[in-house]
Structures are given as structure tokens and as C-alpha cells.
Scaffold this motif. Sequence first.
Motif, PDB file in Angstrom:
ATOM      1  N   ALA A  23      -8.063 -24.334 -19.030  1.00 57.03           N
ATOM      2  CA  ALA A  23      -8.415 -23.059 -18.396  1.00 57.03           C
ATOM      3  C   ALA A  23      -7.781 -22.893 -17.017  1.00 57.03           C
ATOM      4  O   ALA A  23      -7.616 -23.860 -16.276  1.00 57.03           O
ATOM      5  N   PHE A  24      -7.423 -21.653 -16.705  1.00 57.68           N
ATOM      6  CA  PHE A  24      -7.056 -21.284 -15.339  1.00 57.68           C
ATOM      7  C   PHE A  24      -7.563 -19.862 -15.075  1.00 57.68           C
ATOM      8  O   PHE A  24      -7.996 -19.164 -15.998  1.00 57.68           O
ATOM      9  N   VAL A  25      -7.512 -19.444 -13.822  1.00 60.80           N
ATOM     10  CA  VAL A  25      -8.129 -18.165 -13.433  1.00 60.80           C
ATOM     11  C   VAL A  25      -7.120 -17.289 -12.703  1.00 60.80           C
ATOM     12  O   VAL A  25      -6.377 -17.774 -11.843  1.00 60.80           O
ATOM     13  N   GLU A  26      -7.113 -16.009 -13.047  1.00 62.52           N
ATOM     14  CA  GLU A  26      -6.358 -15.004 -12.299  1.00 62.52           C
ATOM     15  C   GLU A  26      -7.337 -14.165 -11.478  1.00 62.52           C
ATOM     16  O   GLU A  26      -8.321 -13.663 -12.020  1.00 62.52           O
ATOM     17  N   VAL A  27      -7.046 -14.048 -10.181  1.00 61.71           N
ATOM     18  CA  VAL A  27      -7.886 -13.236  -9.292  1.00 61.71           C
ATOM     19  C   VAL A  27      -7.057 -12.032  -8.864  1.00 61.71           C
ATOM     20  O   VAL A  27      -6.006 -12.191  -8.225  1.00 61.71           O
ATOM     21  N   LYS A  28      -7.537 -10.839  -9.202  1.00 59.73           N
ATOM     22  CA  LYS A  28      -6.743  -9.638  -8.940  1.00 59.73           C
ATOM     23  C   LYS A  28      -7.547  -8.613  -8.153  1.00 59.73           C
ATOM     24  O   LYS A  28      -8.716  -8.355  -8.455  1.00 59.73           O
ATOM     25  N   PHE A  29      -6.894  -8.051  -7.127  1.00 62.70           N
ATOM     26  CA  PHE A  29      -7.471  -6.924  -6.399  1.00 62.70           C
ATOM     27  C   PHE A  29      -6.344  -5.957  -6.082  1.00 62.70           C
ATOM     28  O   PHE A  29      -5.363  -6.330  -5.433  1.00 62.70           O
ATOM     29  N   GLY A  30      -6.493  -4.720  -6.569  1.00 59.09           N
ATOM     30  CA  GLY A  30      -5.405  -3.756  -6.394  1.00 59.09           C
ATOM     31  C   GLY A  30      -4.182  -4.219  -7.166  1.00 59.09           C
ATOM     32  O   GLY A  30      -4.252  -4.543  -8.352  1.00 59.09           O
ATOM     33  N   ASN A  31      -3.046  -4.307  -6.474  1.00 59.35           N
ATOM     34  CA  ASN A  31      -1.794  -4.731  -7.123  1.00 59.35           C
ATOM     35  C   ASN A  31      -1.452  -6.191  -6.830  1.00 59.35           C
ATOM     36  O   ASN A  31      -0.377  -6.662  -7.179  1.00 59.35           O
ATOM     37  N   THR A  32      -2.363  -6.899  -6.161  1.00 64.21           N
ATOM     38  CA  THR A  32      -2.098  -8.295  -5.794  1.00 64.21           C
ATOM     39  C   THR A  32      -2.855  -9.234  -6.722  1.00 64.21           C
ATOM     40  O   THR A  32      -4.057  -9.039  -6.969  1.00 64.21           O
ATOM     41  N   THR A  33      -2.161 -10.254  -7.233  1.00 64.73           N
ATOM     42  CA  THR A  33      -2.784 -11.220  -8.152  1.00 64.73           C
ATOM     43  C   THR A  33      -2.514 -12.649  -7.682  1.00 64.73           C
ATOM     44  O   THR A  33      -1.389 -12.991  -7.312  1.00 64.73           O
ATOM     45  N   PHE A  34      -3.555 -13.485  -7.679  1.00 68.97           N
ATOM     46  CA  PHE A  34      -3.419 -14.922  -7.405  1.00 68.97           C
ATOM     47  C   PHE A  34      -3.863 -15.703  -8.639  1.00 68.97           C
ATOM     48  O   PHE A  34      -4.665 -15.199  -9.442  1.00 68.97           O
ATOM     49  N   LYS A  35      -3.333 -16.934  -8.740  1.00 69.52           N
ATOM     50  CA  LYS A  35      -3.715 -17.783  -9.871  1.00 69.52           C
ATOM     51  C   LYS A  35      -4.152 -19.159  -9.375  1.00 69.52           C
ATOM     52  O   LYS A  35      -3.600 -19.681  -8.407  1.00 69.52           O
ATOM     53  N   THR A  36      -5.123 -19.739 -10.085  1.00 71.31           N
ATOM     54  CA  THR A  36      -5.504 -21.125  -9.791  1.00 71.31           C
ATOM     55  C   THR A  36      -4.608 -22.052 -10.618  1.00 71.31           C
ATOM     56  O   THR A  36      -3.860 -21.601 -11.501  1.00 71.31           O
ATOM     57  N   ASP A  37      -4.703 -23.335 -10.356  1.00 77.33           N
ATOM     58  CA  ASP A  37      -4.013 -24.319 -11.195  1.00 77.33           C
ATOM     59  C   ASP A  37      -4.701 -24.397 -12.554  1.00 77.33           C
ATOM     60  O   ASP A  37      -5.885 -24.063 -12.688  1.00 77.33           O
TER      61      ASP A  37
END
Length: 1003
Positions: free
Chosen positions: A27-41
Motif C-alpha cells: 500500500a501507498f497513499v496519494e494526498v491531493k489538494f487542488g492541483n497538487t499531489t504528494f505520495k508516500t513510500d
Amino acid sequence: MPGKLKAKIVAGRHLPVMDRASDLTDAFVEVKFGNTTFKTDVYPKSLNPQWNSEWFKFEVDDEDLQDEPLQITVLDHDTYSANDAIGKVYIDIDPLLCSEAATVISGWLPIYDTIHGIRGEINVLVKVDLFNDLNRFRQSSCGVKFFCTTSIPRCYRAVMVHGFVEELVVNEDPEYQWIDRIRTPRASNEARQRLIFLMSGELQRKIGLKVLEMGGNAVVGYLQCFDLEGESGLVVRAIGTACTLEKISTFPATATHPNNSSPSKDMKDSPQAAPSTLGCRSTHSSPVHSASSRLSQGFSVSVPTLLFAGMGSGGSAGKEAGPLKALLRQQTQSALEQREYPFFTLTAFPPGFLLHVGGVVSARSVKLLDRIHNPDEPETRDAWWEEIRQEIKSHAKALGCHAVVGYSESTSICEEVCILSASGTAAVLSSRFMQDGPLDTEHRLSRFEEVVSPGCGFCHIPYDELNIPFPAQLTYCYCCRRYKVPDVLFTTIDLPTEANVTGKGCLIQARLCRTKKKAQGEGNATAISSLLPFLEYELHTQLMNKLKLRGMNALFGLRIQISVGETMLLGLASATGVYLTALPSPGGIQIAGKTPSDITYEQHISTMQKKINDTIDKNKELYEINPPEVVEEIIGSPIPEPRQRSRLFRSHSESSDEVSELDLSHGKKDAFVLEIDDTDAVEDIHALLTDSPTPAGFYSCNTEIMPGIQNWTSAIQMFTSVRVFRLNANLTNQGLNKIFSDLCENLLKSLYFKLRSMVPCCLCHLNFTVAIPEDELIQVAVTAVAMSFDKEQPLENGKQSGEKTLIKGKHVLYSPSVDYSSFADRCSSWIEQLKLKAHTIRRGSVKTTSSLEKASPLPEGRSRSLRSNRSYSGSSVAVVKMTPLSFIPGAKIIKYLGIINMFFIRETSSLREEGGVSGFLHTFIAEVFAMVRAHVAALGGNAVVSYSMKECVFMENPNKNQAQCLINVSGDAVIFVRESELESTSVQTQSATTHTSNGGEGT
């Protein structure tokens, strides 16, 4: 940048198995707000990953913070193919934008998938840093507080009530876009869900901007609705009441129970309220109805009593105060008439706010839906509602009223036809809350503050009796004997705190089903338009008949729903009947009509007449309706001479010499005549008499509090139930009526049966919602709260008996009418029913699992034998209470954390395997409850008050084994403290203070 949003992903648990080879998940996670996205390992090969990510930071405008939800997507990493979606979490940031609400969102939140339901949990931390923004052209409304409750929130006081705010936003529905043909069902549902979250945030921001323009800081009675117009588009609407609220800084230790709190207590303990509490006393000439006195809890408002009392109390100061009252009423009227819509969504008011009630005003309109071409131009839908509101305003004016309270709006949509409905109660309001009146006038009024407000003032007619636009039966008030009152009163509000009531109240429902021919477009709209007035008239007639049959004379909380389908119209009217002491005693019901010269027929009529008379007598005994005899000497004031009336609008009750006007005895009154001219009318009377009586020990109402009941315990039990019934295509109107009525009756009976261990018990805030999701399908959803009360013991012992009742009531309400307030506590019986035989449960992992097992955890001490061996903890979710009431009995709300407004979609292509319609629906509702609880706990709250399920749209295709359901829920997240905890804190504080004063070291 005006704001910085920070999010941290801590861990996950109980994730589903995505890799069948290893029975694990990467499993990994995508964190998105607006047009910006971050990902965990990627956390390899684990169902309980520990990411402990860094802080993901989004620098955004506060406008975006209000519009956008934070999206957290959990995925399974695949090397050679596309990553598989596990589920999503949407987090509303709005509660963090108000300084008085929550400061951080932290906790375990359920991971939700629109196909599989809840699939584990994720632990997140979310914070917001806001910078000062001095730009006066800014588009955000940060800091405006929103409340679902339709009364002033408990720990606030109303400084000013500004008035009505409304807004709507439109868009195309992703479900009906061309791309939907190549999208998966999951992608389509998620696109729709995300759009609705965005529209909801935008709508809230726009409403907030309007409130700021009016000079307010809060929206009370916030009602948000979704109109799913199919191919035409999607409309999200909201209405509310803009107010300026002030926080009450300190709370009294004892005024925690709805029955032992008073406005004066809150005022004494509130330093802010001290200078302006003249005249706001809880002393009344007639005893205050203690069951409903809880509405005044938390109000410390400045109301010159005379404004309320002088209108109908008479007394020594009446003559002097007359011109001042007239002046102030004129000021209020002109202030309200200047507003476009003098509407208020409140149903319970501060003392002195409501002067007179005119009656229910409503308007309906049938519209043909056209496609929304430009989402930025919602003028068409705006114009529709503007037309309806203007009609309501003119109705209120005709009743001599300048405002509408208890106002609400709703729609019913079928294919391309939409019925718009709006209703409220015409009223005359006090000027104190509308505007800051001249100080000298208020000081001049303050010398009359000894004049106490009566419990009958709101019943006195606001319209001119000489020229009323409808026939009415008017008599002198049975409390003050000075002003005229109608013989019956219908309202959409809760029972006012000062009302004098005889006996107890009860739920009264009118149900009606009418067939119509299948048609398209304008023909269909015309057919519905011609049916509507007759449908509404019959509902009102049914309500009147049932009210008379129970020996009562007033309805509160009236809600009329009209649902439209392809081949039928459905009408359901619900209200709480009471006997207002100020109104005349209702006469009996007399059957009259064209009777053939047949002895057996005459005998049949006389038998029915006897049954009706016996039923009225039984109901009077059951609801303890024994109105006191009115004796002139007791009141001590002569009966005023009646004025000459215009012969044109002569009252029906008026005899040639007007003697009947002076008769104030509660003796035999003129009977209410039921005309019988055909067999349908006879069957209607049969239906009237076959209404199932409420079992002994049970009471029910659709208002917050049952009139006439006082000793509430802390034992409350909320529940939700949905029933779907398929009809036979060849039924007549009479057959449809019977089926629909039986469906509602059986639903109530099942609730009484399952709650039998809580007797004596009252079902409060019963909210029925009817719909026709498909042709020949009727859906009835009900939410309510069961509250136990103690007949024998005094109020002080209510707490102990309540605890016992709650333990006794542990087993109540499982399928099909499940209590989802502690769903996992009661799901064991249907896990057995719905679990497939092929399910293999192994320690540490689950091969295939019913979604029922993914609910919130069992409380301590409960059996875990039916759960999988994996421990599904998250105990924070289990302790969150949920109630449709605006208060919690035996507790004090100390903080409002923000509004909960969530929208969910659930779809299945294995309906039979999930337990059919019942299993699918109730599992979904249980999951919604679990998600609401988790979000409240993450905000730091321990309860949701004013909870409501506004939308429950169900569609099925049994041939393809498919079903889809959409649910919208809302409420206020709060922190409450039990009465016992407050008392112990108070004792500790007092002892600590004493210790310090004696020279010791206090804490």
C-alpha cells in the motif's frame, strides 16, 4: 499566501488483501489538494502499514480551503500493471478555518470505496495555518460558523437575527456525461462524489459571504439539498438564517438538563449578558410548560417583556403600553418588509421573539427541467425559487403577518418534471432582534417589565377579524379572555416554550397515494399540476379528521411531502398534535350525508358514529386531555363587549345575537361534520378508525420534545430504518392508499416492538421521508430517537434509571430496523444471516469478508465470537453519540466544532449475495454512521447533534443483480459534558477554592 495546509499520513490498518499470492498488500497513499499531489513510500507486504510520512504542505488561498476537500487515496502498488485503488477519504477543511472550532483533525478515518464499502482505516493528521488577509475584495468567508440546528445553539446567545440567506450552484452531472460510457462504475461514482463535495464547499463559502455582508457571523438552521436532475444536471441548494451570535463564556454547573435550565440561569452566569437582561425573566402568569422549557437553554437575550406580553396579556399596563407596542410593531414590520424575503429557518426561538402565529403558508410549482448549459449561470433555477418565495410572502401578508418562520424548501423529481415546494408559518415577530431600536423607547418600556408574558400570546390572531380572507371560527382566548383565537392552529415550528398545553401530544400522519397516467413532457407536467391541489386538500382533511379524533386542537412541526413517480403521486403529512389550553375544545365528529332509506345502512352509520365517539373518549383519556373549566371569577376580568362585524365576512360560529361568542365553557361544542356521499367516503372513515393505537407506555412526536412529558432520563437510542416496497401494477387508488398506509404503520409497529424494553419511552423527532425511486416502487425512510422517561421517580433520580434502561435496551433494533448509533454493538445477528458459507476467516487475514464486519468496534465486555480474529479497534469511533435532537438529555454542550455535511455513493453488482435490498441498504447506512463518527472523533468531538439524513436515493435492477444508493447526511459536531461530570467538577472547584482561602495550596 493566506493559508498553509499541512497533512501527515501516519499509518493504516485492516486493509483488504490485494495480492492473492501472498494474502497481503503493497500500500501507498496519494494526498491531493487542488492541483497538487504528494505520495508516500510504498509499504510492502502488510495489511497494517506504518508510513509515518513527512508533513505534506499545500500553500493555497483560503477560498480554496473552503471549496476543496483534502483527498486521501489509498492504492495497492503493482509493478507490471496499473495500481489498484483500495479506497478514498475526503476531509472537509472548513472546521479548521474558524478560530472557535477545531484546531487539528487527527485520528483513524475509514477508507471508503463506492463498490466495496469500508476497506480498513487510515490515521492522518491535518492542520491549517491561516495568515491575516485584509483584502476587502476577498472571496472567502472564513470564520462564519454554520449550524444545522434550527434553534440558537446551546452555548451561544443571539445578539441579532439578520434574516434569510440562500444560494444555489449548478453543474453537469458526471453520471450522465458522454465519458461515462467508457468509464468504470467506480470512476464515475468518484467523479460524482468529488464534484458534490466541491459544489457543497463553494455553496457554503457563498452563503458565508452573504452573511458577512449582512453583518452576521453565523448561519443557524442551515439546510442543504441536492437536486439530481438526471441528464439536465445537478443542483446544490442551501438556505439558512443569518445571525450574530455571542459565545456564553461560562456555564452553570447545574443547568445541564433540558428541564432544569432557564434563560435566567444562563444570564446570571454570563458576564456578557449581565447589562442587558431587563425583562427577560422566566416567570409567567401561567405555568411554563417544563417539558419544552429546554428550548430556552443557552439563550440570554435582551427582550423587553412588554413587547411579548403587551400584545395579549391585558393587565394594568396594557393601556399605557398600547401606543409603544404599536410603534415597535410598525418598526419591525417596515424593517422586515424592506427585506426581499423575511424568512427564518428557525423552528425554536428565544423567549419574546415570536409574538403571534398566523398559520401555515405554502406554495408549490411544477416545472419542466431543461439542460444546464452554463454552470456559471444558474438564473433559471434562481428565478423558479424567487417566484415560489414571493408567493409565500404574499400569503403571509394576507394573514396579517410580516415574517415566515420554520421555513423550508424541497423538490421531487421524476424524469423531466420537478415539483418545487416551500412552506413555513406566518408570524409576527419582536422588533428587538431585528434591529437596534431607539434606546429611549426601550427605557420607557422597561418600567413595565413587571407585566409577565402569557402562555397564550402567540395563539392570538394577527389578522383583522373583520376582513379575513377565509371563513374562520373565532372565539375569545381561554387563558386571557381578551383576544380572539382560531378554533384550530397548524404550524411548522416546534411548540413555543411559553405555551400552555393540556395533556400530552402525539404523532399525527396523513397518507395518500394517487395514480396518474404515464405521459411525457408538458402533458405530464399539466397532469401533475391538476392533481396537486386535490392531493394537498385531502391531506389537510385527513389531518383535521385525525386531530379531532384525538380530541386535540393544534398541530406543530407540520411537514408535507409530495413525491412524484411515473404513474403515481405520493403525499405524506406528519405533525405533532397537542391540546392548546388557549384554543377552544374541539367538538366531536358527526357523520352526515345522503343516507338511503335502508335500515341496515342507517344502523351501519350509527355504529360508526358510536365507534367515533368511543375513540375520541379513549384518546382523551390516553393523552390526559382534561381541560379545566374556565370560571370568570378566577380570572377576575370582565368579558369585553364584542365589536360589530362586517356582515360580508361573518364568522361561522356567530349566531344572530352573537351570544355563542361569550360562551367560554369547555362544554359541548358544535360537532365537526363529515359528509358521506359515496362508498369512498365510508371507506375513508373506516380507515380513520382503523389507525393503530400506540402501545401502552409509548408516545411519539415529530418535534424535538414531546409536550406533557418532563422527567427525561439520559437513556437515548437513535435509529434509522429504510423500507422499499414493490407494488402491483393494477391497484386502484383505494388499494394504493391502504398499502402505503400499512407500510408506514408497520414501520412504526416494528419500532415499538424492538424498543419494548425501554418502556416508558417516547419516539421524538420522527422524520419520515418518502420517495418513488422507480415505477411501482415505494421507499420510506425514518430516523428518530427513542428517549426514556421516568413516570414514578422525581427528576433527580432520572439519571440512574436512565442508565438501567440503556443496559436493558442493548439488544433492541437489529435488522431490518437497525440502530446504527452503535451499529457494531448490534450487528452480530445479521452477520450470521449475510455471511456467505464460503467465507473463511483466518487469524491475521480475511479471505472474503462481509462489509458488515468492517463496522466500528464492539464496546468492552461484549462478545467477540462473531468477529474475525483481527482486532478492529478504533474505540474513539464507538464513543461518539448521534442524535437528531439539538441537545443531549442530562448533558451540557460546551463546544461546537463545525458542521458535518457528507455525501456517499454505494453501488453493487452482487445484490443477492449482499443480503438483497435490505442487507445492502442497511449495511451502507451502517457504514455511513461509522464514517460520520470517525470524522467527529478526528475533530475532537464526542457527539453529533441535529443529525439528519436528507437524501437517500435508491435504484435497483434486480434482473442484473445491481443496485445503487446515494446518501447525504449532516449534523453539528460537538463536545458535551455529562451532568454528573459537571457536578463533580463544580464540587472539586469549590473545595479547591475553600482550601486556598484557608491558606492551603489550591489547584
